[in-house]
Design an enzyme around this catalytic site. Structure first.
Site, PDB file in Angstrom:
ATOM      1  N   LYS A 128      27.622  51.396  25.126  1.00  0.00           N
ATOM      2  CA  LYS A 128      26.457  50.576  25.449  1.00  0.00           C
ATOM      3  C   LYS A 128      26.760  49.166  24.975  1.00  0.00           C
ATOM      4  O   LYS A 128      27.567  48.971  24.052  1.00  0.00           O
ATOM      5  CB  LYS A 128      25.240  51.114  24.696  1.00  0.00           C
ATOM      6  CG  LYS A 128      23.912  50.720  25.289  1.00  0.00           C
ATOM      7  CD  LYS A 128      23.430  51.686  26.334  1.00  0.00           C
ATOM      8  CE  LYS A 128      22.155  51.212  26.968  1.00  0.00           C
ATOM      9  NZ  LYS A 128      21.659  52.088  28.015  1.00  0.00           N
ATOM     10  N   GLY A 156       3.309  57.311  32.847  1.00  0.00           N
ATOM     11  CA  GLY A 156       4.240  56.281  33.320  1.00  0.00           C
ATOM     12  C   GLY A 156       4.627  56.576  34.758  1.00  0.00           C
ATOM     13  O   GLY A 156       5.321  57.553  35.036  1.00  0.00           O
ATOM     14  N   GLY A 188       6.245  54.443  36.966  1.00  0.00           N
ATOM     15  CA  GLY A 188       7.160  53.406  37.451  1.00  0.00           C
ATOM     16  C   GLY A 188       8.145  54.047  38.419  1.00  0.00           C
ATOM     17  O   GLY A 188       7.796  54.953  39.177  1.00  0.00           O
ATOM     18  N   VAL A 207      10.806  56.130  38.049  1.00  0.00           N
ATOM     19  CA  VAL A 207      11.071  57.566  37.908  1.00  0.00           C
ATOM     20  C   VAL A 207       9.791  58.376  38.142  1.00  0.00           C
ATOM     21  O   VAL A 207       9.781  59.356  38.904  1.00  0.00           O
ATOM     22  CB  VAL A 207      11.667  57.884  36.515  1.00  0.00           C
ATOM     23  CG1 VAL A 207      11.801  59.385  36.321  1.00  0.00           C
ATOM     24  CG2 VAL A 207      13.026  57.214  36.342  1.00  0.00           C
TER      25      VAL A 207
END
Ligand code: NAD
Length: 354
Positions: free
Chosen positions: A80, A180, A182, A184
């Site tokens: 990352k 949520g 959004g 996904v």
């Protein structure tokens, strides 16, 4: 805690500090483990309150990528990157290209992708300096938005969890709370509605709720009703840490299966608490690996069919986690980590002989 204590504790292979005076670039690339393959993970551009906060974030996120790739059966390691600073103030072509040069210097040991604060246009700038980039737009020969693949994997993982719990994977008439809606959450709901589930949805953004209620027959709920709703399934698809002592005290769900990363505030404590309450938990990094599987397919020459096939393995991966949990009498979060570590260890052992 000293820098090295943290790095040694989490067992990173390499951590690279990248700085450039002219562009004000300050970035950290963390390569956690490359036993299974090159370390793949996105670049996050975030205005951290301190450099040590940025370091902690990149170390934890890169370790998480190692587990996600390993449990997904991918030949990838975990990495990352974080770029420190307020994107609206310092993000520009020169800074991103300078960062791309640092990625290039790692010769493919680290492969980057989009993350919070980095968009498709930014990826084009990074890509100008390095080919070690994935998740590019379809128009640039990439695999495009990974969210539909993540959502499909979550849907299949939810079916596997239902099969384990109820003896049937059928989700029709199951009451499901999606927190949520959004990218996904929206795609997950489309699968759930198609199967005949009763979906309750909440999002902090009114527009997101409007979009989903316009497209599907879902029941909007208030924030304070999420954990009180009389539903069998909870699908966290917003931010992390929504499973914590406060929510655990009131939730009456029978299973948790959602797309959010880092759903447990404290892995050990909250993983145990879920299992003590008899709530079957599909570990986040196993169930939400569909996007990573899609992006990884880009490295082999992208094919949507091949990516979809990989995502379908999530059903079996989740089942395997449940088997390990039962066999070793541990919670499912620990079982998922065990699955990932076992694979890294066994491949690591083979590598010694090459
Ligand atoms: P997104 O930004 O498109 O959607 C997140 C939604 O959650 C937004 O609509 C936001 O308003 C809402 N939200 C934020 N806080 C909330 C809260 N407290 N309660 C209710 N809603 C809240 O992000 P996404 O791409 O859909 O990702 C959702 C989650 O899945 C994240 O945790 C992400 O890290 C994880 N994830 C995403 C992918 C992917 O392919 N996009 C892959 C793996 C994991």
């Amino acid at each position: 805690m000293s820098i090295f204590t943290e790095i040694i504790q989490l067992e990173h292979e390499q951590v690279m500090l990248c700085s450039d005076k002219a562009t004000q670039l300050k970035a950290i690339i963390a390569i956690h483990n490359t036993v299974l393959g090159p370390a793949l993970g996105g670049t996050r551009f975030w205005n951290y309150t301190s450099e040590s906060e940025a370091l902690t974030d990149v170390l934890r996120l890169s370790r998480g990528m190692t587990y996600k790739a390993a449990a997904a059966g991918l030949n990838l390691g975990g990495g990352k990157a974080v770029i420190i600073g307020e994107p609206n103030l310092i993000k520009n072509e020169a800074l991103l290209r300078r960062f791309g040069k640092f990625v290039e210097n790692l010769n493919g040991k680290y492969i980057t992708a989009e993350d919070v604060g980095v968009n498709e246009k930014d990826m084009e700038h990074i890509h100008a300096e390095t080919n070690h980039v994935t998740g590019l737009p379809i128009s640039m020969g990439g695999s495009g938005d990974p969210s539909p693949f993540t959502a499909y994997g979550v849907y299949l993982g939810m079916k596997a969890t239902a099969k384990k719990l109820y003896g049937s994977e059928n989700l029709s008439r199951k009451k499901i709370v999606v927190q949520g809606v959004g990218k996904v959450g929206y795609h997950l709901i489309s699968h759930l509605i198609k199967e005949g589930a009763k979906v309750y949805a909440y999002d902090i953004q009114q527009e997101a709720i409007q979009k989903v209620t316009k497209a599907f027959k879902v029941i909007p709920i208030d924030a304070n009703k999420i954990f009180e709703t009389d539903a069998e399934i909870y699908a966290p698809c917003a931010l992390g840490a929504t499973i914590n002592p406060d929510t655990l005290a009131i939730m009456k769900f029978e299973m948790v299966a959602g797309g959010a990363n880092n759903q447990l505030l404290d892995e050990q404590r909250d993983g145990d608490a879920l299992s003590q309450k008899g709530i079957l938990y599909a570990p986040d990094f196993v169930i939400n690996a569909g996007g990573l599987m899609n992006v990884q397919t880009e490295l082999e020459g992208y094919s949507k069919e091949r990516a979809t096939e990989k995502v379908e393995s999530i059903y079996q991966n989740i089942m395997q986690v449940f088997q390990i949990a039962e066999k070793l009498n541990i919670n499912t979060q620990k079982a998922a980590i065990h699955l990932a570590e076992q694979r890294i260890q066994s491949v690591g052992n083979i590598k010694k002989f090459i």
